[in-house]
Scaffold this motif. Structure first.
Motif, mmCIF file in Angstrom:
data_model
loop_
_atom_site.group_PDB
_atom_site.id
_atom_site.type_symbol
_atom_site.label_atom_id
_atom_site.label_comp_id
_atom_site.label_asym_id
_atom_site.label_seq_id
_atom_site.Cartn_x
_atom_site.Cartn_y
_atom_site.Cartn_z
ATOM 1 N N LYS A 1 -0.381 1.216 -7.082
ATOM 2 C CA LYS A 1 -1.278 0.408 -6.261
ATOM 3 C C LYS A 1 -0.823 0.460 -4.806
ATOM 4 O O LYS A 1 -1.642 0.372 -3.883
ATOM 5 C CB LYS A 1 -1.314 -1.040 -6.752
ATOM 6 N N VAL A 2 0.482 0.644 -4.602
ATOM 7 C CA VAL A 2 0.993 0.740 -3.240
ATOM 8 C C VAL A 2 0.438 1.976 -2.528
ATOM 9 O O VAL A 2 0.201 1.956 -1.316
ATOM 10 C CB VAL A 2 2.541 0.725 -3.245
ATOM 11 N N ALA B 1 -2.917 1.082 -1.226
ATOM 12 C CA ALA B 1 -2.794 0.268 -0.017
ATOM 13 C C ALA B 1 -2.501 1.144 1.199
ATOM 14 O O ALA B 1 -3.047 0.925 2.285
ATOM 15 C CB ALA B 1 -1.690 -0.774 -0.191
ATOM 16 N N SER C 1 -2.070 -5.379 -11.092
ATOM 17 C CA SER C 1 -1.177 -4.322 -10.577
ATOM 18 C C SER C 1 -0.766 -3.309 -11.638
ATOM 19 O O SER C 1 0.360 -2.795 -11.600
ATOM 20 C CB SER C 1 0.070 -4.959 -9.948
ATOM 21 N N ASP D 1 1.031 -9.091 -4.626
ATOM 22 C CA ASP D 1 1.125 -8.435 -5.930
ATOM 23 C C ASP D 1 2.577 -8.348 -6.391
ATOM 24 O O ASP D 1 2.889 -8.587 -7.560
ATOM 25 C CB ASP D 1 0.547 -7.017 -5.856
ATOM 26 N N ILE E 1 -0.429 -6.477 -0.558
ATOM 27 C CA ILE E 1 0.361 -5.813 -1.595
ATOM 28 C C ILE E 1 1.649 -6.579 -1.896
ATOM 29 O O ILE E 1 2.182 -6.541 -3.004
ATOM 30 C CB ILE E 1 0.652 -4.341 -1.192
ATOM 31 N N LEU F 1 -7.925 -3.568 -4.172
ATOM 32 C CA LEU F 1 -6.666 -4.151 -3.715
ATOM 33 C C LEU F 1 -6.656 -5.678 -3.806
ATOM 34 O O LEU F 1 -5.748 -6.330 -3.280
ATOM 35 C CB LEU F 1 -6.385 -3.722 -2.269
#
Length: 356
Positions: free
Chosen positions: A72-73, A76, A193, A88, A85, A227
């Motif tokens: 997920k980073v 971002a 996440s 998360d 983030i 996100l």
């Protein structure tokens, strides 16, 4: 003192100490805002300090958790949206503490990058501080590592570590779980996440840009929707545990989804029977399933599908538990029960997910 003429410097090797110092100055107000009883020091020391005596517990146990936010980073970074983030990161750690009945006390982060951009990193840490405030824990330290050659350009990665405390006799899961206990689900805010390697593959397959309108939410871009930060369940769940003695176990629906996470808190010779028709499938999951042609079982073992936390409650006290959760701002949904099942704990499914 200067080095020899023509000699190399750390900055020339790709590490900017001044940028690191600037980051510390930028994040100090965010960190200071997370103070709580037991932690009131500023960052800058070699270690974070927490005063356990300030908790006033009788017979405390410490519970520790560490985690990251997976790929997920990368989403971002690609979307150039760094503000959430960090939430998360905190959520993934503190939700794993509260499911054992523990109150999160403090948090530390690790930020690693190829080239430190203080303003980007400060946004990340500001999000971490927001998550800590939401969870009621103090941000007492962390580490920033600039590692050119290991990370490409200004790519970065995150990891977090949190410690909580719980009275020994309140540790979850309880040993009296049994067939007939009721399963309640608490809604998620989105994908949370987990599963982002698959999410990113589906986005790539769709040909959509992250700054295009989300096909399942016209009010946001695709990047904004994907996100959406992970929900932090700490305060509502702790309030419900305190108000209603019928809570026996909780499961955080992360990697492994329903299939792998619920059995982690079940005793031998039981199964979680989940009625899939009760799951409030969010539009983002319907889009992911359709766009990626993802099978139902794959959805259930990869994503939360709309339920981020599951509670096992005593059948005789489940109404009290539901009322306590509602009073704390939650919207609990009865999604199944615990049944007798010979052997290792498993998750069994009835009905179909509403993916259409």
């Amino acid at each position: 003192m200067s080095g020899d003429k023509g000699g190399l410097s750390y900055r020339q090797a790709g590490v900017d100490i001044d940028a690191g110092n600037r980051l510390v100055d930028l994040i100090k107000p965010f960190v200071r805002a997370t103070r709580r009883p037991g932690a009131d020091a500023d960052i800058g020391g070699f270690g974070g300090v927490f005063d356990l005596k300030a908790l006033g517990l009788r017979d405390p146990l410490l519970v520790a958790s560490n985690d990251g936010v997976g790929t997920k980073v990368k989403l971002a970074i690609d979307a150039n949206r760094h503000e959430n983030i960090g939430i998360d990161l905190v959520a993934m750690c503190v939700n794993d503490l509260v499911v054992q009945g523990a109150e999160p006390l403090f948090f530390l982060d690790y930020f690693a990058t190829g080239k430190l951009i203080p303003e980007h990193a400060a946004k990340v840490v500001e999000g971490i501080a927001k998550g800590c405030k939401e969870a009621g824990c103090a941000l007492i330290g962390g580490e920033t590592a600039e590692m050119p050659g290991l990370y490409a350009g200004d790519d970065y990665d995150l990891a977090g570590f949190s410690v909580g405390a719980v009275e020994r006799d309140a540790l979850l899961p309880r040993s009296d779980m049994k067939a007939g206990d009721v399963l309640l689900g608490l809604p998620s805010s989105g994908v949370h996440s987990n599963g982002y390697s698959l999410v990113r593959r589906i986005v790539e397959k769709s040909g959509m840009k992250l700054d295009a309108k989300a096909p399942f939410d016209a009010s946001r871009t695709l990047g904004e929707a994907l996100l959406q930060p992970t929900r932090i369940y700490v305060k509502s769940v702790l309030a419900a545990i305190k108000a209603a003695p019928g809570i026996k176990a909780l499961a955080h629906i992360t990697g492994g989804g329903f299939v792998d996470n619920i059995p982690r808190v079940l005793p031998e010779n039981t199964a979680a029977k989940v009625d899939l028709s009760k799951i409030p499938v969010l539009p983002v999951f319907k889009w992911l399933a359709a766009e990626g042609n993802v099978a139902e079982l794959e959805m259930l073992r990869t994503f939360n599908c709309g339920i981020g936390l599951i509670i096992a409650a005593d059948a005789a006290k489940v109404s009290d538990v539901e009322n306590a959760l509602r009073a704390a701002g939650e919207k609990p949904i009865r999604i199944g029960d615990i049944a007798a099942h010979k052997g290792e704990p498993v998750t069994l499914f009835d009905g179909k997910l509403g993916l259409a």
